[in-house]
Design a protein around this motif. Structure first.
Motif, PDB file in Angstrom:
ATOM      1  N   LYS A   1       1.119  -1.477  -0.521  1.00 14.96           N
ATOM      2  CA  LYS A   1      -0.106  -0.093   0.051  1.00 14.96           C
ATOM      3  C   LYS A   1       1.153   1.023   0.046  1.00 14.96           C
ATOM      4  O   LYS A   1       1.704   1.318   0.612  1.00 14.96           O
ATOM      5  CB  LYS A   1      -0.731  -0.025   1.220  1.00 14.96           C
ATOM      6  CG  LYS A   1      -1.671  -1.298   1.020  1.00 14.96           C
ATOM      7  CD  LYS A   1      -2.598  -1.534   0.433  1.00 14.96           C
ATOM      8  CE  LYS A   1      -3.585  -2.992   0.431  1.00 14.96           C
ATOM      9  NZ  LYS A   1      -2.618  -4.348   0.832  1.00 14.96           N
ATOM     10  N   GLU A   2       0.737   1.713  -0.929  1.00 11.68           N
ATOM     11  CA  GLU A   2       1.614   3.162  -1.534  1.00 11.68           C
ATOM     12  C   GLU A   2       0.412   4.805  -1.472  1.00 11.68           C
ATOM     13  O   GLU A   2      -0.336   4.694  -2.112  1.00 11.68           O
ATOM     14  CB  GLU A   2       2.159   3.264  -1.939  1.00 11.68           C
ATOM     15  CG  GLU A   2       3.274   1.995  -2.104  1.00 11.68           C
ATOM     16  CD  GLU A   2       3.341   2.157  -3.669  1.00 11.68           C
ATOM     17  OE1 GLU A   2       5.093   2.391  -4.181  1.00 11.68           O
ATOM     18  OE2 GLU A   2       3.629   1.015  -4.725  1.00 11.68           O
ATOM     19  N   TRP A   3       1.038   5.620  -0.465  1.00  6.76           N
ATOM     20  CA  TRP A   3       0.076   6.724  -0.609  1.00  6.76           C
ATOM     21  C   TRP A   3       1.184   8.158  -0.329  1.00  6.76           C
ATOM     22  O   TRP A   3       2.307   7.870  -0.108  1.00  6.76           O
ATOM     23  CB  TRP A   3      -0.819   6.837   0.205  1.00  6.76           C
ATOM     24  CG  TRP A   3      -0.684   6.994   1.476  1.00  6.76           C
ATOM     25  CD1 TRP A   3      -0.175   7.600   2.612  1.00  6.76           C
ATOM     26  CD2 TRP A   3      -0.618   5.783   2.308  1.00  6.76           C
ATOM     27  NE1 TRP A   3       0.110   7.800   4.075  1.00  6.76           N
ATOM     28  CE2 TRP A   3      -0.112   6.388   3.620  1.00  6.76           C
ATOM     29  CE3 TRP A   3      -1.246   4.526   2.745  1.00  6.76           C
ATOM     30  CZ2 TRP A   3      -0.452   5.327   5.368  1.00  6.76           C
ATOM     31  CZ3 TRP A   3      -1.118   3.396   3.541  1.00  6.76           C
ATOM     32  CH2 TRP A   3      -0.386   3.761   4.856  1.00  6.76           C
ATOM     33  N   VAL A   4       1.064   9.528  -0.962  1.00  6.28           N
ATOM     34  CA  VAL A   4       1.092  10.443  -0.758  1.00  6.28           C
ATOM     35  C   VAL A   4       0.619  11.346  -0.595  1.00  6.28           C
ATOM     36  O   VAL A   4       0.001  11.382  -1.521  1.00  6.28           O
ATOM     37  CB  VAL A   4       2.285  10.719  -2.221  1.00  6.28           C
ATOM     38  CG1 VAL A   4       2.460  11.873  -1.776  1.00  6.28           C
ATOM     39  CG2 VAL A   4       3.540   9.675  -2.621  1.00  6.28           C
ATOM     40  N   GLY A   5       0.672  12.287   0.427  1.00  9.36           N
ATOM     41  CA  GLY A   5      -0.145  12.975   1.208  1.00  9.36           C
ATOM     42  C   GLY A   5      -0.344  14.398   1.599  1.00  9.36           C
ATOM     43  O   GLY A   5       1.620  14.078   1.845  1.00  9.36           O
ATOM     44  N   PHE A   6      -0.877  15.411   1.972  1.00  4.10           N
ATOM     45  CA  PHE A   6      -0.708  16.711   2.250  1.00  4.10           C
ATOM     46  C   PHE A   6      -1.161  16.719   3.145  1.00  4.10           C
ATOM     47  O   PHE A   6      -3.189  16.831   3.488  1.00  4.10           O
ATOM     48  CB  PHE A   6      -0.194  17.571   1.556  1.00  4.10           C
ATOM     49  CG  PHE A   6       0.987  18.424   1.016  1.00  4.10           C
ATOM     50  CD1 PHE A   6       1.927  18.204   1.282  1.00  4.10           C
ATOM     51  CD2 PHE A   6       1.496  17.005  -0.551  1.00  4.10           C
ATOM     52  CE1 PHE A   6       3.648  17.786   1.133  1.00  4.10           C
ATOM     53  CE2 PHE A   6       2.242  17.426  -1.549  1.00  4.10           C
ATOM     54  CZ  PHE A   6       3.625  17.380  -0.512  1.00  4.10           C
ATOM     55  N   THR A   7      -0.957  16.702   4.456  1.00  2.00           N
ATOM     56  CA  THR A   7      -2.350  17.977   5.567  1.00  2.00           C
ATOM     57  C   THR A   7      -1.481  18.911   5.626  1.00  2.00           C
ATOM     58  O   THR A   7      -0.391  19.390   5.640  1.00  2.00           O
ATOM     59  CB  THR A   7      -2.592  17.656   6.507  1.00  2.00           C
ATOM     60  OG1 THR A   7      -2.504  15.979   7.002  1.00  2.00           O
ATOM     61  CG2 THR A   7      -3.410  17.937   7.902  1.00  2.00           C
ATOM     62  N   LEU A   8      -2.968  20.579   5.782  1.00  3.91           N
ATOM     63  CA  LEU A   8      -2.592  22.008   5.310  1.00  3.91           C
ATOM     64  C   LEU A   8      -2.687  22.317   6.850  1.00  3.91           C
ATOM     65  O   LEU A   8      -4.401  21.966   6.954  1.00  3.91           O
ATOM     66  CB  LEU A   8      -3.355  22.272   4.635  1.00  3.91           C
ATOM     67  CG  LEU A   8      -3.324  21.810   2.514  1.00  3.91           C
ATOM     68  CD1 LEU A   8      -3.782  22.712   1.964  1.00  3.91           C
ATOM     69  CD2 LEU A   8      -1.223  22.336   2.795  1.00  3.91           C
ATOM     70  N   PHE A   9      -2.228  23.479   7.202  1.00  6.32           N
ATOM     71  CA  PHE A   9      -2.257  23.613   8.773  1.00  6.32           C
ATOM     72  C   PHE A   9      -2.634  25.489   8.041  1.00  6.32           C
ATOM     73  O   PHE A   9      -1.690  25.439   7.453  1.00  6.32           O
ATOM     74  CB  PHE A   9      -1.356  23.372   9.019  1.00  6.32           C
ATOM     75  CG  PHE A   9      -1.600  22.270   9.744  1.00  6.32           C
ATOM     76  CD1 PHE A   9      -2.372  21.244   9.755  1.00  6.32           C
ATOM     77  CD2 PHE A   9      -0.554  21.717  10.567  1.00  6.32           C
ATOM     78  CE1 PHE A   9      -2.418  19.811  10.194  1.00  6.32           C
ATOM     79  CE2 PHE A   9       0.200  20.117  10.741  1.00  6.32           C
ATOM     80  CZ  PHE A   9      -1.377  19.366  10.804  1.00  6.32           C
ATOM     81  N   HIS A  10      -3.549  25.842   8.341  1.00 10.72           N
ATOM     82  CA  HIS A  10      -4.041  27.339   8.405  1.00 10.72           C
ATOM     83  C   HIS A  10      -4.504  27.512   9.291  1.00 10.72           C
ATOM     84  O   HIS A  10      -5.878  26.994   9.270  1.00 10.72           O
ATOM     85  CB  HIS A  10      -4.464  27.817   6.587  1.00 10.72           C
ATOM     86  CG  HIS A  10      -4.690  28.745   6.249  1.00 10.72           C
ATOM     87  ND1 HIS A  10      -6.140  29.745   6.807  1.00 10.72           N
ATOM     88  CD2 HIS A  10      -3.852  29.829   5.004  1.00 10.72           C
ATOM     89  CE1 HIS A  10      -5.986  30.783   6.195  1.00 10.72           C
ATOM     90  NE2 HIS A  10      -5.319  31.381   5.677  1.00 10.72           N
ATOM     91  N   PRO A  11      -5.086  28.642   9.975  1.00 10.69           N
ATOM     92  CA  PRO A  11      -5.790  29.862  10.555  1.00 10.69           C
ATOM     93  C   PRO A  11      -8.076  29.719  10.569  1.00 10.69           C
ATOM     94  O   PRO A  11      -8.564  28.939  11.439  1.00 10.69           O
ATOM     95  CB  PRO A  11      -5.046  31.144  11.494  1.00 10.69           C
ATOM     96  CG  PRO A  11      -4.718  31.558   9.984  1.00 10.69           C
ATOM     97  CD  PRO A  11      -4.007  30.110   9.423  1.00 10.69           C
ATOM     98  N   GLU A  12      -7.690  29.567   9.154  1.00  8.15           N
ATOM     99  CA  GLU A  12      -8.885  29.448   8.646  1.00  8.15           C
ATOM    100  C   GLU A  12     -10.018  28.277   8.003  1.00  8.15           C
ATOM    101  O   GLU A  12     -10.582  27.761   7.784  1.00  8.15           O
ATOM    102  CB  GLU A  12      -9.167  30.865   7.757  1.00  8.15           C
ATOM    103  CG  GLU A  12      -9.126  32.067   8.598  1.00  8.15           C
ATOM    104  CD  GLU A  12      -9.054  33.181   7.572  1.00  8.15           C
ATOM    105  OE1 GLU A  12     -10.238  34.024   6.899  1.00  8.15           O
ATOM    106  OE2 GLU A  12      -8.136  33.590   6.797  1.00  8.15           O
TER     107      GLU A  12
END
Length: 347
Positions: A61-72
């Motif tokens: 199982k392979e994955w490439v992801g992002f989680t974005l951190f922004h105040p809104e």
């Protein structure tokens, strides 16, 4: 797996700061431990085995992801490859609520790169495009571009973000055996600039404040898989601070995919405990490490659930977005944006 096999790695290779000199597999032997940098080539299928490579690929199982951190906003996206099926998901949550989109495509079609720098993995399917553009070197400028059309009940999502590798956190790059499997993961928090648009609302990302956290995995999961996982990060006056932490079955004495991000460093972490305050689905959680260097409380704001029940396979998954407060290696953190998730599956 015998302990001597777990230790059969080249210490100089594991500790190297030169990404081009580091490999996950050397002469057919899998390297286990914490790497100072992402291996130049991170293909676990290069390991010597009596099982044909093609058969082992279907378990990977392979994955490439992002989680974005922004105040809104809270946002996450992923490209994932199970080889019999490939898929992608993205969501953005703001004051208007949660906007979600997903696509399934032919297994093997995403070609997620085991040599990340440089590479351009993407999905482009029926009004749904997510593309990553990795620079030649880890310290370069990387890009995320998203163009997802509106559906009858979900707004469109557009993104154009630049990630600054030269000011990123220290990398968490870990290769570990699992009971009945193995894991490789690479995680980095990048200062992010650019725009995220959901519907008619555009949010500006400021690299002195906002982050995109990479989550790359190449893992052969055991048939019965469980984990609790959380991550958060923010930019302090001294640099990036945050944590990535997990509670899952491991092989005793091996490295976990947990760390503390402190300014300029990625510090190893282990023995994480997750405690929920009550059975309420949006109850607070407290996460601590046995050595006390991590002690935070997660306050959820929203939650997404995925449940599938088949004859031989099942998934019971949730992810929550919210904020973390507490201490990281003595650094006080207040209302840093992050996520927490749970997976119980038969795969």
């Amino acid at each position: 797996m015998k302990q001597q096999d777990l230790n059969a790695h080249n210490d100089l290779q594991i500790q190297s700061n030169h990404q081009e000199n580091v490999l996950l597999v050397i002469d057919g032997v899998r390297q286990y431990g914490r790497f100072k940098v992402r291996p130049h080539d991170a293909d676990p299928l290069d390991e010597s085995s009596k099982i044909p490579r093609a058969l082992r690929r279907f378990r990977l199982k392979e994955w490439v992801g992002f989680t974005l951190f922004h105040p809104e906003i809270s946002s996450s996206m992923i490209l994932q490859e199970a080889h019999y099926l490939a898929s992608s998901e993205i969501y953005v949550r703001d004051k208007q609520g949660m906007v979600e989109h997903s696509r399934n495509v032919r297994g093997g079609s995403l070609n997620l790169p085991h040599v990340l720098f440089p590479s351009k993995p993407f999905i482009d399917a029926k009004g749904y495009r997510i593309a990553y553009d990795w620079a030649e070197k880890p310290e370069g400028i990387h890009r995320i571009r998203v163009s997802v059309d509106a559906s009858p009940n979900q707004e469109a999502i557009k993104m154009d973000l630049e990630l600054d590798g030269s000011t990123a956190s220290g990398p968490l790059s870990v290769s570990s055996p699992l009971p009945g499997g193995s894991m490789y993961t690479h995680k980095v928090a990048y200062p992010a600039s650019g725009t995220v648009t959901v519907g008619d609302r555009t949010y500006i990302f400021d690299p002195t404040r906002d982050l995109a956290v990479l989550d790359e995995h190449r893992t052969a999961l055991p048939y019965r898989t469980t984990w609790l996982w959380g991550t958060f990060a923010g930019i302090t006056p001294d640099g990036i601070a945050g944590a990535n932490f997990a509670q899952r079955p491991i092989v005793p004495g091996t490295d976990e995919e947990s760390c503390l991000w402190t300014p300029g460093e990625c510090e190893a972490l282990s023995d994480i405990t997750f405690v929920q305050e009550s059975s309420d689905p949006l109850a607070k959680w407290r996460m601590t490490s046995a050595d006390g260097r991590l002690d935070v409380t997660f306050t959820p704001e929203d939650r997404k659930d995925v449940k599938h029940q088949l004859v031989l396979a099942s998934i019971d998954y949730w992810q929550m977005v919210g904020t973390y407060s507490g201490t990281v290696a003595g650094i006080e953190v207040n209302n840093m944006r992050g996520v927490c998730e749970s997976m119980k599956a038969r795969l």
